[in-house]
Motif scaffolding. Structure first.
Motif, PDB file in Angstrom:
ATOM      1  N   ASP A  30       3.307   7.046  10.730  1.00 58.58           N
ATOM      2  CA  ASP A  30       3.448   6.009   9.700  1.00 58.58           C
ATOM      3  C   ASP A  30       2.343   4.973   9.934  1.00 58.58           C
ATOM      4  O   ASP A  30       2.594   3.881  10.434  1.00 58.58           O
ATOM      5  CB  ASP A  30       4.847   5.397   9.820  1.00 58.58           C
ATOM      6  CG  ASP A  30       5.147   4.321   8.795  1.00 58.58           C
ATOM      7  OD1 ASP A  30       4.350   4.124   7.854  1.00 58.58           O
ATOM      8  OD2 ASP A  30       6.196   3.665   8.954  1.00 58.58           O
ATOM      9  N   ASP A  32       0.598   2.906   8.218  1.00 63.90           N
ATOM     10  CA  ASP A  32       0.685   1.565   7.616  1.00 63.90           C
ATOM     11  C   ASP A  32       1.996   0.858   7.944  1.00 63.90           C
ATOM     12  O   ASP A  32       2.239  -0.240   7.442  1.00 63.90           O
ATOM     13  CB  ASP A  32       0.517   1.661   6.098  1.00 63.90           C
ATOM     14  CG  ASP A  32      -0.857   2.187   5.713  1.00 63.90           C
ATOM     15  OD1 ASP A  32      -1.829   1.861   6.426  1.00 63.90           O
ATOM     16  OD2 ASP A  32      -0.954   2.924   4.713  1.00 63.90           O
ATOM     17  N   ASP A  33       2.832   1.469   8.752  1.00 66.39           N
ATOM     18  CA  ASP A  33       4.131   0.917   9.139  1.00 66.39           C
ATOM     19  C   ASP A  33       4.942   0.480   7.915  1.00 66.39           C
ATOM     20  O   ASP A  33       5.494  -0.604   7.850  1.00 66.39           O
ATOM     21  CB  ASP A  33       3.967  -0.251  10.125  1.00 66.39           C
ATOM     22  CG  ASP A  33       5.278  -0.635  10.789  1.00 66.39           C
ATOM     23  OD1 ASP A  33       6.259   0.130  10.687  1.00 66.39           O
ATOM     24  OD2 ASP A  33       5.341  -1.729  11.377  1.00 66.39           O
ATOM     25  N   ASN A  34       5.046   1.394   6.950  1.00 67.69           N
ATOM     26  CA  ASN A  34       5.823   1.127   5.736  1.00 67.69           C
ATOM     27  C   ASN A  34       7.315   1.380   5.907  1.00 67.69           C
ATOM     28  O   ASN A  34       8.109   0.921   5.093  1.00 67.69           O
ATOM     29  CB  ASN A  34       5.329   2.021   4.585  1.00 67.69           C
ATOM     30  CG  ASN A  34       3.996   1.601   4.062  1.00 67.69           C
ATOM     31  OD1 ASN A  34       3.737   0.426   3.870  1.00 67.69           O
ATOM     32  ND2 ASN A  34       3.126   2.568   3.838  1.00 67.69           N
ATOM     33  N   TYR A  35       7.689   2.123   6.941  1.00 75.32           N
ATOM     34  CA  TYR A  35       9.044   2.658   6.977  1.00 75.32           C
ATOM     35  C   TYR A  35       9.910   2.201   8.149  1.00 75.32           C
ATOM     36  O   TYR A  35      11.030   2.695   8.308  1.00 75.32           O
ATOM     37  CB  TYR A  35       8.983   4.190   6.957  1.00 75.32           C
ATOM     38  CG  TYR A  35       8.240   4.735   5.766  1.00 75.32           C
ATOM     39  CD1 TYR A  35       8.718   4.548   4.477  1.00 75.32           C
ATOM     40  CD2 TYR A  35       7.037   5.423   5.916  1.00 75.32           C
ATOM     41  CE1 TYR A  35       8.043   5.051   3.385  1.00 75.32           C
ATOM     42  CE2 TYR A  35       6.352   5.926   4.824  1.00 75.32           C
ATOM     43  CZ  TYR A  35       6.859   5.741   3.558  1.00 75.32           C
ATOM     44  OH  TYR A  35       6.184   6.228   2.486  1.00 75.32           O
ATOM     45  N   LEU A 112       3.650   5.843   0.740  1.00 75.09           N
ATOM     46  CA  LEU A 112       4.683   5.105   0.019  1.00 75.09           C
ATOM     47  C   LEU A 112       4.544   5.268  -1.488  1.00 75.09           C
ATOM     48  O   LEU A 112       5.541   5.498  -2.178  1.00 75.09           O
ATOM     49  CB  LEU A 112       4.649   3.622   0.402  1.00 75.09           C
ATOM     50  CG  LEU A 112       5.681   2.733  -0.286  1.00 75.09           C
ATOM     51  CD1 LEU A 112       7.095   3.197   0.017  1.00 75.09           C
ATOM     52  CD2 LEU A 112       5.488   1.279   0.140  1.00 75.09           C
ATOM     53  N   ASP A 113       3.335   5.179  -2.007  1.00 78.69           N
ATOM     54  CA  ASP A 113       3.187   5.282  -3.467  1.00 78.69           C
ATOM     55  C   ASP A 113       3.561   6.671  -3.982  1.00 78.69           C
ATOM     56  O   ASP A 113       4.056   6.820  -5.097  1.00 78.69           O
ATOM     57  CB  ASP A 113       1.796   4.851  -3.924  1.00 78.69           C
ATOM     58  CG  ASP A 113       0.686   5.724  -3.407  1.00 78.69           C
ATOM     59  OD1 ASP A 113       0.860   6.397  -2.384  1.00 78.69           O
ATOM     60  OD2 ASP A 113      -0.385   5.732  -4.048  1.00 78.69           O
ATOM     61  N   THR A 139       6.983  -2.462  -1.344  1.00 82.23           N
ATOM     62  CA  THR A 139       7.641  -1.961  -0.142  1.00 82.23           C
ATOM     63  C   THR A 139       8.709  -0.963  -0.569  1.00 82.23           C
ATOM     64  O   THR A 139       9.085  -0.902  -1.746  1.00 82.23           O
ATOM     65  CB  THR A 139       8.319  -3.092   0.661  1.00 82.23           C
ATOM     66  OG1 THR A 139       9.368  -3.656  -0.146  1.00 82.23           O
ATOM     67  CG2 THR A 139       7.329  -4.167   1.069  1.00 82.23           C
TER      68      THR A 139
END
Length: 189
Positions: A30, A32-35, A112-113, A139
């Motif tokens: 991960d 971008d550390d989105n999760y 994410l997108d 987010t």
């Protein structure tokens, strides 16, 4: 009570569950550390007995994670386990003590997108999906809220909630007596 995931989170959890069933040990990169907040919620669900696979996460200490994963290296069978590595990609993970685990398991990455687009397909207009994806502060939690609002605008109450509840989450909720099970028992439903 079990937590019902938002529509985008549900798509992501379904995909993650499928990756675990294919590969046993899954290393989730991960970059971008989105999760991380989502993973924390899944770890809480696992602790409450609501997930069929184990989940561990890097939270600043490789040593802590290695100790939590002590049993992962032994045995012939790969355990049904996800190891979340926020801030790492396929190159930066090579410089960590997790390299051996990364090479032993299967890699999982989801933009994410892309998850937002998959969850919103058929619910929101393509232009609305694209506009939401272009937002700088998008987010997972905001995407869940956005799609839930669309659901409430279309259908209210239990029917709107069921529209976005994935079958595994619905079954978990019904078995554990969660929010949806409580609503179904209500006289109005």
């Amino acid at each position: 009570m079990s937590e019902v995931l938002g529509p985008v989170s549900a798509v992501l959890e379904d995909d993650l569950r499928a990756a675990v069933s294919r590969g046993g040990l899954v290393v989730w990169l991960d970059a971008d550390d989105n999760y991380s907040p989502f993973v924390d919620r899944l770890m809480a669900r696992r602790a409450a007995g609501g997930l069929p696979y184990d989940l561990k996460a890097y939270r600043g200490s490789h040593l802590e994670l290695m100790l939590a994963l002590e049993d992962a290296a032994g045995g012939v069978d790969k355990p049904a386990r996800v190891v979340h590595m926020p801030g790492f990609n396929s190159e930066t993970v090579k410089a960590t003590p997790m390299l051996e685990l990364y090479l032993a398991g299967s890699r999982y990455q989801r933009a994410l997108d892309t998850v937002i687009a998959e969850a919103a397909a058929g619910i929101a207009a393509p232009e609305a999906i694209e506009a939401f994806r272009r937002q700088k502060d998008a987010t997972l939690e905001r995407a869940d809220g956005w799609l839930m609002e669309l659901a409430r605008a279309r259908e209210v109450g239990l029917r709107g909630q069921l529209r976005f509840t994935r079958l595994p989450a619905l079954l978990d909720d019904l078995v554990r007596g969660g929010d949806i099970a409580g609503q179904i028992a209500g006289a109005e439903n």
